[in-house]
Design a protein around this motif. Sequence first.
Motif, mmCIF file in Angstrom:
data_model
loop_
_atom_site.group_PDB
_atom_site.id
_atom_site.type_symbol
_atom_site.label_atom_id
_atom_site.label_comp_id
_atom_site.label_asym_id
_atom_site.label_seq_id
_atom_site.Cartn_x
_atom_site.Cartn_y
_atom_site.Cartn_z
ATOM 1 N N GLN A 48 0.821 -1.208 0.000
ATOM 2 C CA GLN A 48 0.000 0.000 0.000
ATOM 3 C C GLN A 48 0.854 1.257 0.000
ATOM 4 O O GLN A 48 0.515 2.256 -0.640
ATOM 5 C CB GLN A 48 -0.935 -0.012 1.218
ATOM 6 C CG GLN A 48 -1.966 1.097 1.239
ATOM 7 C CD GLN A 48 -3.185 0.787 0.395
ATOM 8 O OE1 GLN A 48 -3.160 -0.105 -0.451
ATOM 9 N NE2 GLN A 48 -4.254 1.499 0.634
ATOM 10 N N LYS A 51 2.059 1.962 -3.496
ATOM 11 C CA LYS A 51 0.966 2.515 -4.306
ATOM 12 C C LYS A 51 0.687 3.962 -3.942
ATOM 13 O O LYS A 51 0.403 4.793 -4.820
ATOM 14 C CB LYS A 51 -0.295 1.672 -4.107
ATOM 15 C CG LYS A 51 -0.204 0.259 -4.649
ATOM 16 C CD LYS A 51 -1.425 -0.558 -4.251
ATOM 17 C CE LYS A 51 -1.276 -2.011 -4.670
ATOM 18 N NZ LYS A 51 -2.392 -2.857 -4.169
ATOM 19 N N PHE A 55 0.804 6.792 -6.783
ATOM 20 C CA PHE A 55 -0.410 7.512 -7.163
ATOM 21 C C PHE A 55 -0.342 8.987 -6.766
ATOM 22 O O PHE A 55 -1.010 9.823 -7.389
ATOM 23 C CB PHE A 55 -1.637 6.837 -6.563
ATOM 24 C CG PHE A 55 -1.984 5.532 -7.227
ATOM 25 C CD1 PHE A 55 -1.986 5.414 -8.604
ATOM 26 C CD2 PHE A 55 -2.299 4.406 -6.479
ATOM 27 C CE1 PHE A 55 -2.284 4.221 -9.240
ATOM 28 C CE2 PHE A 55 -2.611 3.201 -7.092
ATOM 29 C CZ PHE A 55 -2.601 3.114 -8.476
ATOM 30 N N GLY A 343 -5.614 -0.799 -4.742
ATOM 31 C CA GLY A 343 -5.151 0.316 -5.555
ATOM 32 C C GLY A 343 -6.225 1.033 -6.341
ATOM 33 O O GLY A 343 -6.037 2.189 -6.732
ATOM 34 N N MET A 347 -6.335 5.013 -6.661
ATOM 35 C CA MET A 347 -6.075 5.609 -7.974
ATOM 36 C C MET A 347 -7.166 6.608 -8.338
ATOM 37 O O MET A 347 -6.874 7.727 -8.794
ATOM 38 C CB MET A 347 -5.988 4.516 -9.034
ATOM 39 C CG MET A 347 -5.803 5.031 -10.450
ATOM 40 S SD MET A 347 -5.934 3.723 -11.694
ATOM 41 C CE MET A 347 -7.657 3.246 -11.500
#
Length: 367
Positions: A48, A51, A55, A343, A347
């Motif tokens: 996480q 990500k 992002f 995700g 996102m």
Amino acid sequence: MNRDSVVPAALANLPWRIILLVMAIGGFGLVVLYSAAGGSLRPWAQSQGIKLVLFLGLALAVSRVREEQLKAVSFPIYAVLVTLLLAVEVFGFVGGGSQRWLDLGIIRLQPSELMKPAIVLAVARFYDLLPSGEIRRLNALWPAGLLIGVPFVLVMLQPDLGTATMILAGGVTVAFLAGIPIRLFVGAGVAFAAALPVVFASMHEYQRNRVFIFLDPESDPLGTGYHISQSKIAIGSGGVFGKGFLAGTQSHLDYLPEGHTDFVFATMAEEWGLVGGCLLMLGFFLVVRWGLNVGLRGRTRFARLSAAGLATTIFFYVAINLMMVMGLAPVVGIPLPLVSFGGSAMMTVMLCFGMLMALDRSHRRQR
């Protein structure tokens, strides 16, 4: 770059307070996922965190897009995503009983997630092009209804009630803010209410069970109502200040299903209590308020509607998830953005955040 500054103007002009707030929410989410895994970075917190950084970089890249470019791509992006939703129906990947993804080899793409911000831009662009004198006529309603209805139906067929609800809510919010008369909304609401029996009959059995459990949570506490019952126990047992970091029992003893995804708020509330829950909600409130203020400051109709729609999309994510885990709404599979593991939601929210920064930047440049 200014002569008196070593920081490039592109970085200095970013809304760093909101960026740091978003990073703080995401960082707190990593702490919760670390605890949910029993005090381990794997399998959730480490992935996480990567990500989150990637992002955030995507959001900063999107913030460099101009408002005119967002206008130009609104309808083309919408058309591409509708085509991808149709492709999902034909040869989409099936997982967990749902057909929501396109297997591209490298990644599995979920077009319905991208449709959440895309529907906001498309409907905002439609009302931006609509002459002001037409806003109180039927011509202002049915094209927007078609724009919203097509992806709504395609996503419902997957089936994905939660994402379809988000698409509907985002599009309708923009139409409402555009100035559509209340009487037209009332008429559409009456028509939708009349169609509810047909909609309910067309639902899958597990979706109907979720509605029944929402209406009577105690009817099957060990079956279909198990998620909600355990979520309420976890939230209530946290009290005001919580049981303490890594001291949760419902999640660590596996009583709470999906404690790292859809029901991550219950995992957090058990350990951090009412205080932690209120601070987390305050953080999201400040992000949404900033987004709405970007809309209020917009110089064009498109900027005002897009910013308000993107901000309310983030709000719907948070509101639906919190209502779901507290038993105030049916379980529809909406995660808590930046906190739940995964995700897709991150996102989407980061794309919304990046476009809000882009609109804010365009406003400052015009001013």
